[in-house]
Write a protein that holds these residues in place. Structure first.
Motif, short mmCIF file in Angstrom:
data_model
loop_
_atom_site.label_atom_id
_atom_site.label_comp_id
_atom_site.label_asym_id
_atom_site.label_seq_id
_atom_site.Cartn_x
_atom_site.Cartn_y
_atom_site.Cartn_z
N SER A 235 0.83 -1.20 0.00
CA SER A 235 0.00 0.00 0.00
C SER A 235 0.87 1.25 0.00
O SER A 235 2.01 1.22 0.47
CB SER A 235 -0.92 0.02 1.22
N LYS B 238 -3.37 -0.59 -4.07
CA LYS B 238 -4.02 -0.07 -2.87
C LYS B 238 -3.23 1.09 -2.30
O LYS B 238 -2.00 1.06 -2.21
CB LYS B 238 -4.18 -1.18 -1.82
N TRP C 238 -7.97 2.50 0.68
CA TRP C 238 -7.53 1.31 1.42
C TRP C 238 -7.05 1.76 2.79
O TRP C 238 -5.98 2.36 2.93
CB TRP C 238 -6.43 0.60 0.66
#
Length: 251
Positions: free
Chosen positions: A108, A138, A170
């Motif tokens: 992420s 994400k 996210w």
């Protein structure tokens, strides 16, 4: 997951400022935390098996840099399989098998203004078994920068929760920060995806992008995902445009 039960777990292997290296022909078993992190340029990772108990935070391969190549690896770990970290350009991963995985991901990215720079990423010939995600991008919604020129091709999916996910909201462990980021995602291709989404409980395709910075030119070619219980699948498309499936608007 389980970080409070197993605090300060050590990582197994971390290569930093590593250029023109080859890592091949080993098995990485039950690392307490991430198995192999590589930061550098023009490296090759191949013919590696990763096998770990499902305790969370046990990523198999976390890779960043320019010109890196991952191929012919097999992972069983309950967390991320082969993942692109920031910054990355000219990355290729192929001939990948993931069991009980959290996906072949990018991110992420965030939380905060981290100036993400991801371009020219190509995954091909990937098989996912009983996994949380298939191909996933994400990031937190307050991130900056870009993700562009990405191709996921030839994915076989067997009971995957989120087969295709592009999620700019996210926020797994906390409330999401304000959606004031300027991250742009463009020119992403999903080609030849076949297989099953687990039980029709989640969207087969999830695209959730920031209103002021719509994800553009998101394309689907020969994508055929069905629910493992035989029910129809559904998609969730928010602030994204592209082609190839009925649920996505044209740009």
């Amino acid at each position: 997951r389980n970080l409070e039960k197993y605090p300060s777990r050590p990582r197994l292997l971390r290569f930093q400022n590593c250029d023109n290296c080859r890592i091949s022909g080993v098995s990485l078993i039950n690392s307490p935390m991430f198995h192999l992190t590589l930061i550098g340029n023009n490296n090759e990772i191949s013919n590696i098996i990763v096998n770990a108990d499902i305790i969370g935070e046990t990523d198999a391969f976390d890779i960043s840099g320019n010109g890196n190549y991952v191929h012919n690896v097999e992972v069983t770990n309950g967390d991320e399989c082969v993942t692109v970290k920031n910054p990355t350009t000219n990355f290729l991963a192929e001939n990948i098998v993931c069991h009980y995985s959290a996906g072949c991901n990018m991110g992420s990215f965030g939380n905060g203004p981290s100036n993400t720079a991801i371009s020219n990423v190509y995954y091909r010939n990937v098989t996912m078994y009983n996994s949380e995600a298939g191909a996933q991008i994400k990031t937190y919604p307050n991130n900056l920068g870009y993700v562009k020129n990405v191709t996921y091709e030839d994915f076989k999916l067997v009971e995957v929760d989120y087969p295709i996910a592009l999620n700019l909201f996210w926020c797994p462990h906390e409330n999401c920060p304000p959606a004031d980021g300027t991250l742009t995602v463009s020119d992403v291709y999903y080609k030849n995806f076949k297989g099953t989404e687990y039980g029709n409980s989640r969207p087969a395709v999830l695209l959730h992008c920031i209103p002021e910075h719509k994800c553009t030119n998101i394309n689907f070619i020969d994508v055929n995902i069905v629910a493992s219980n035989g029910r129809p699948t559904y998609d969730t498309i928010i602030n994204a445009c592209g082609s190839g499936i009925p649920t996505i608007p044209r740009c």
